[in-house]
Enzyme design. Sequence first.
Site, PDB file in Angstrom:
ATOM      1  N   CYS A  10      20.663 -21.955  -1.398  1.00  0.00           N
ATOM      2  CA  CYS A  10      19.784 -20.646  -1.402  1.00  0.00           C
ATOM      3  C   CYS A  10      20.534 -19.344  -1.650  1.00  0.00           C
ATOM      4  CB  CYS A  10      18.896 -20.623  -0.171  1.00  0.00           C
ATOM      5  SG  CYS A  10      19.898 -20.968   1.500  1.00  0.00           S
TER       6      CYS A  10
HETATM    7  P1  NAD Z   1      10.011 -26.606   0.405  1.00  0.00           P
HETATM    8  O1  NAD Z   1       9.769 -25.343   1.079  1.00  0.00           O
HETATM    9  O2  NAD Z   1       9.170 -27.133  -0.597  1.00  0.00           O
HETATM   10  O3  NAD Z   1      10.253 -27.642   1.704  1.00  0.00           O
HETATM   11  C1  NAD Z   1      10.784 -27.281   2.987  1.00  0.00           C
HETATM   12  C2  NAD Z   1      10.399 -28.253   4.221  1.00  0.00           C
HETATM   13  O4  NAD Z   1       9.021 -27.706   4.380  1.00  0.00           O
HETATM   14  C3  NAD Z   1      10.143 -29.759   3.538  1.00  0.00           C
HETATM   15  O5  NAD Z   1      10.588 -30.404   4.926  1.00  0.00           O
HETATM   16  C4  NAD Z   1       8.624 -29.722   3.294  1.00  0.00           C
HETATM   17  O6  NAD Z   1       8.487 -31.319   3.515  1.00  0.00           O
HETATM   18  C5  NAD Z   1       8.015 -28.830   4.451  1.00  0.00           C
HETATM   19  N1  NAD Z   1       6.981 -28.165   4.083  1.00  0.00           N
HETATM   20  C6  NAD Z   1       6.811 -27.253   2.966  1.00  0.00           C
HETATM   21  N2  NAD Z   1       5.555 -26.967   2.810  1.00  0.00           N
HETATM   22  C7  NAD Z   1       4.941 -27.517   3.981  1.00  0.00           C
HETATM   23  C8  NAD Z   1       3.581 -27.139   4.455  1.00  0.00           C
HETATM   24  N3  NAD Z   1       2.660 -26.357   4.096  1.00  0.00           N
HETATM   25  N4  NAD Z   1       3.274 -27.524   5.508  1.00  0.00           N
HETATM   26  C9  NAD Z   1       4.348 -28.485   6.389  1.00  0.00           C
HETATM   27  N5  NAD Z   1       5.572 -28.673   5.882  1.00  0.00           N
HETATM   28  C10 NAD Z   1       5.759 -28.133   4.652  1.00  0.00           C
HETATM   29  O7  NAD Z   1      11.518 -26.180   0.166  1.00  0.00           O
HETATM   30  P2  NAD Z   1      12.644 -27.293  -0.405  1.00  0.00           P
HETATM   31  O8  NAD Z   1      12.318 -27.354  -2.086  1.00  0.00           O
HETATM   32  O9  NAD Z   1      12.826 -28.413   0.175  1.00  0.00           O
HETATM   33  O10 NAD Z   1      13.986 -26.267  -0.294  1.00  0.00           O
HETATM   34  C11 NAD Z   1      14.173 -25.157  -1.278  1.00  0.00           C
HETATM   35  C12 NAD Z   1      13.724 -23.919  -0.618  1.00  0.00           C
HETATM   36  O11 NAD Z   1      14.193 -23.791   0.606  1.00  0.00           O
HETATM   37  C13 NAD Z   1      14.325 -22.654  -1.527  1.00  0.00           C
HETATM   38  O12 NAD Z   1      13.299 -21.682  -1.462  1.00  0.00           O
HETATM   39  C14 NAD Z   1      15.527 -22.421  -0.873  1.00  0.00           C
HETATM   40  O13 NAD Z   1      15.933 -20.880  -1.173  1.00  0.00           O
HETATM   41  C15 NAD Z   1      15.073 -22.378   0.416  1.00  0.00           C
HETATM   42  N6  NAD Z   1      16.151 -22.679   1.471  1.00  0.00           N
HETATM   43  C16 NAD Z   1      16.604 -21.898   2.483  1.00  0.00           C
HETATM   44  C17 NAD Z   1      17.691 -21.871   3.356  1.00  0.00           C
HETATM   45  C18 NAD Z   1      18.160 -20.907   4.120  1.00  0.00           C
HETATM   46  O14 NAD Z   1      19.007 -21.271   4.876  1.00  0.00           O
HETATM   47  N7  NAD Z   1      17.417 -19.695   4.047  1.00  0.00           N
HETATM   48  C19 NAD Z   1      18.355 -23.258   3.306  1.00  0.00           C
HETATM   49  C20 NAD Z   1      18.069 -24.029   2.441  1.00  0.00           C
HETATM   50  C21 NAD Z   1      16.901 -23.619   1.566  1.00  0.00           C
END
Ligand code: NAD
Length: 463
Positions: A270
């Site tokens: 990210c």
């Molecule tokens: P994502 O939001 O699709 O999923 C993240 C997690 O949330 C997963 O475990 C997913 O199963 C869960 N999830 C998603 N929507 C949900 C809902 N409505 N209800 C319950 N659970 C839900 O993200 P991703 O594609 O796995 O990761 C990438 C994103 O994460 C990017 O936007 C990136 O910038 C961000 N990220 C941020 C950090 C940070 O430290 N700020 C670190 C890594 C990734």
Amino acid sequence: MEITAELIAQTVAKILSEGETKVGAAGNGIFEDVDSAATAARTAYNEYLGCTMGFRGKVVQAIRDLASDEENLRYMAEQCVEQTGMGNVPDKILKNRYAALKTPGTEELVTGAWSGDDGLTTIELSPFGVIGAITPTTNPTETIINNSISMLAAGNAVVFSPHPRAKAISIWLVSKINEALDAIGAPANLVSMVREPSIEHTNELMAHKEVNMLVATGGPGIVKTVLSSGKKAIGAGAGNPPVVVDETANIEKAAKDIIDGCTFDNNLPCTAEKEVIAVDAIADLLIFNMQKNGALLITDPEILARLQDLVMDGNRPKTEWVGKSAAAILQGLGITPPPGVRCLSMEVDLMHPFVQTELMMPILPVVRARDVDEAIDWAVICEHGNRHTAIMHSTNVNALTKMGKLLQTTIFVKNGPSFSGIGIGGEGYICFTIAGPTGEGLTSASTFTRKRRCVLVGGLSVR
Ligand code: NAD
């Protein structure tokens, strides 16, 4: 009763499935349902409360040893790439090794004190309890290692809710952590998860009475969800880190740093460079040097349009292209990748979707600005108020200061690749849960604590 082959098969299947269900109870941390995981985490936490700080140090060390073992590092990296279809093995090995070795431990939990005529008062950092931690598909094992060390160093138990696509490797890692902790006599199930992660299970975990704190590392949806939960929540959300390069920068070095940062784990972090805003006076020289470092410049509008069609669906990146290499993306376009290609670059306008969208793939648009003031203003627009990460290459102290003040990002890297902002080649510790929206910053053990005041009246001040 007649003993048939079918009856034997059914009985064996029943015994096996009962065995599986009980595995969590025996301590490998994998449970069939949320209630069992959260309840076991509470039992583990209660038992862990009775352990010494020295023992917590041993717990941290056991996780470090397990996760930095060379064979395990390779296995985790290969499985993550295979299961999620994202990123590359060498960079994942590096990220996991840093998570294992450079996540701070118990040493971070410093006690504060006042002493005086009225006695001695201490402020101690106590555990929060049971934490529900939601982890992303982009850094599955990195986040579990990083969070486990931080959260257990602080005295908590944690129930993970990994991304379903990273389920198998998460189960492997959580079981291995339990095995390692069992070997040192730690309470069972300090780290746990449900065998079948899903949105329903995550919602159940968030609402569970035994869960005291929620930590979401992921996109805006899940961050918003945990913040609406009514519980203490830490949100580590999306970024779209801009890089500004002005005419006072060392352009050759800036170009190399930008390509190194942008291509790290195929642009999954990210924090990785997502768009470049270059001051007109040096833009050509910068692009020339980016090409020398493996950027393929796309100038044909037809190929650019096809690329956009390939990797984007409206204003969202297509998941199947997230974290793919530049060579794979070129092949997707039917173009033979030239040797050494590391990222695809193009000169576009500020509002182009490649600039405004967090793509998480090695596609790096360049926008040309009149001067550094315009470049900084545009960086503010690209960052979308995420308060996540920004990078600048400049030796102009005033410009650096202005950018830092206007962007208000959690991480601001100056004259280096983005990954130096998470402690890879820059000072400071590693972190894979960067809490911009809720302001905790780069999380570590102290983030997952409650401050508690302990007052002894009228004594123990020896000044
Ligand atoms: P994502 O939001 O699709 O999923 C993240 C997690 O949330 C997963 O475990 C997913 O199963 C869960 N999830 C998603 N929507 C949900 C809902 N409505 N209800 C319950 N659970 C839900 O993200 P991703 O594609 O796995 O990761 C990438 C994103 O994460 C990017 O936007 C990136 O910038 C961000 N990220 C941020 C950090 C940070 O430290 N700020 C670190 C890594 C990734």
